[in-house]
Design a protein around this motif. Sequence first.
Motif, PDB file in Angstrom:
ATOM      1  N   GLU A 130       0.831  -1.209   0.000  1.00 49.93           N
ATOM      2  CA  GLU A 130       0.000   0.000   0.000  1.00 49.93           C
ATOM      3  C   GLU A 130       0.864   1.257   0.000  1.00 49.93           C
ATOM      4  OE1 GLU A 130      -2.885  -0.224   3.147  1.00 49.93           O
ATOM      5  OE2 GLU A 130      -4.091  -1.703   2.065  1.00 49.93           O
ATOM      6  N   GLY A 131       2.013   1.191   0.683  1.00 47.98           N
ATOM      7  CA  GLY A 131       2.921   2.330   0.682  1.00 47.98           C
ATOM      8  C   GLY A 131       3.414   2.669  -0.714  1.00 47.98           C
ATOM      9  N   ALA A 132       3.843   1.641  -1.450  1.00 48.50           N
ATOM     10  CA  ALA A 132       4.321   1.849  -2.822  1.00 48.50           C
ATOM     11  C   ALA A 132       3.206   2.348  -3.735  1.00 48.50           C
ATOM     12  CB  ALA A 132       4.921   0.559  -3.370  1.00 48.50           C
ATOM     13  N   LEU A 133       2.058   1.699  -3.665  1.00 45.21           N
ATOM     14  CA  LEU A 133       0.938   2.100  -4.511  1.00 45.21           C
ATOM     15  C   LEU A 133       0.521   3.537  -4.231  1.00 45.21           C
ATOM     16  CD1 LEU A 133      -1.277  -1.134  -4.323  1.00 45.21           C
ATOM     17  CD2 LEU A 133       0.318  -0.484  -6.125  1.00 45.21           C
ATOM     18  N   ALA A 187       4.068  -2.708  -7.471  1.00 43.00           N
ATOM     19  CA  ALA A 187       4.544  -3.523  -6.352  1.00 43.00           C
ATOM     20  C   ALA A 187       4.324  -5.001  -6.616  1.00 43.00           C
ATOM     21  CB  ALA A 187       3.818  -3.112  -5.071  1.00 43.00           C
ATOM     22  N   ILE A 188       5.186  -5.803  -6.010  1.00 42.94           N
ATOM     23  CA  ILE A 188       5.041  -7.262  -6.023  1.00 42.94           C
ATOM     24  C   ILE A 188       4.977  -7.714  -4.564  1.00 42.94           C
ATOM     25  CG2 ILE A 188       6.064  -9.481  -6.656  1.00 42.94           C
ATOM     26  CD1 ILE A 188       7.590  -8.005  -8.893  1.00 42.94           C
ATOM     27  N   TYR A 189       3.913  -8.413  -4.235  1.00 41.44           N
ATOM     28  CA  TYR A 189       3.682  -8.863  -2.862  1.00 41.44           C
ATOM     29  C   TYR A 189       4.305 -10.240  -2.672  1.00 41.44           C
ATOM     30  CZ  TYR A 189       0.877  -9.976   1.341  1.00 41.44           C
ATOM     31  OH  TYR A 189       0.449 -10.322   2.599  1.00 41.44           O
ATOM     32  N   TYR A 190       5.249 -10.318  -1.731  1.00 37.66           N
ATOM     33  CA  TYR A 190       5.879 -11.600  -1.404  1.00 37.66           C
ATOM     34  C   TYR A 190       5.222 -12.152  -0.150  1.00 37.66           C
ATOM     35  CZ  TYR A 190       9.337 -14.861   0.506  1.00 37.66           C
ATOM     36  OH  TYR A 190       9.943 -15.971   1.044  1.00 37.66           O
ATOM     37  N   SER A 191       4.452 -13.209  -0.319  1.00 41.26           N
ATOM     38  CA  SER A 191       3.770 -13.826   0.812  1.00 41.26           C
ATOM     39  C   SER A 191       3.644 -15.308   0.555  1.00 41.26           C
ATOM     40  CB  SER A 191       2.371 -13.223   0.994  1.00 41.26           C
ATOM     41  OG  SER A 191       1.606 -14.000   1.895  1.00 41.26           O
TER      42      SER A 191
END
Length: 232
Positions: free
Chosen positions: A196-199, A205-209
Amino acid sequence: MGVKSLTSKTDIFFDLDHTLWDFEKNSALAFNDVIEELKLPFSTEAFLSHYVAINNEYWDKYSLNQVSKEELRIGRIRDTFAKLDYQSTTEEMLLLGDNYLKAMPNHNYLFDGAIEVLDYLQDKYKLHIITNGFNEVQGKKLERSGIAGYFKTVTNSEMAGVSKPNPEIFNYALDKAQVKVDQSVMIGDNFLADIEGALGVGMDAIYYSQSKEKVIPQIYHVQKLIELKDLL
């Protein structure tokens, strides 16, 4: 796929803890060292059974400027001791916290695939770090884990004066890297701070989870770092 292509990117910004650097594993080893050293009357397992959730909560508050660095460092220990019904002094809490921060960079496990992915990406992109971690600890983590040389710039919340997800830390990092936001992508594990910070500043952004559940279908999601080679 319903998401933008990343082929036009020139710069990649990584989070450090929980993304490249295996925080939970290294943290547990550091606490084990310190609990043994101080001869505290509980096991590392008992301590961590409360500390992990408490620490995560404090970091979320720190990210949102709801607690200071000092409140984070003492509060997470104080609240864990309370859960363990362990009576302590502020001095002992600070000693545990300080010794833990000193021991932390002695353990430097990275997530599987981290080196392979960094080797692959460094030939195609300029790589950077944006971290909410403390200045005195994060540099040691990068050096001692052997990955400092991959990154052109490192930005932490103490340098920027604010933490992710605040837009100012992203703008500070972009200025330091001398790159435009539309040429950049953020990779991180914390949806609030990293994604959310990047957006919020217009950065992809790419979410690593490691969870299989995609939070937002429009965002790239990887469960293993090695999958980044297919996206970038």
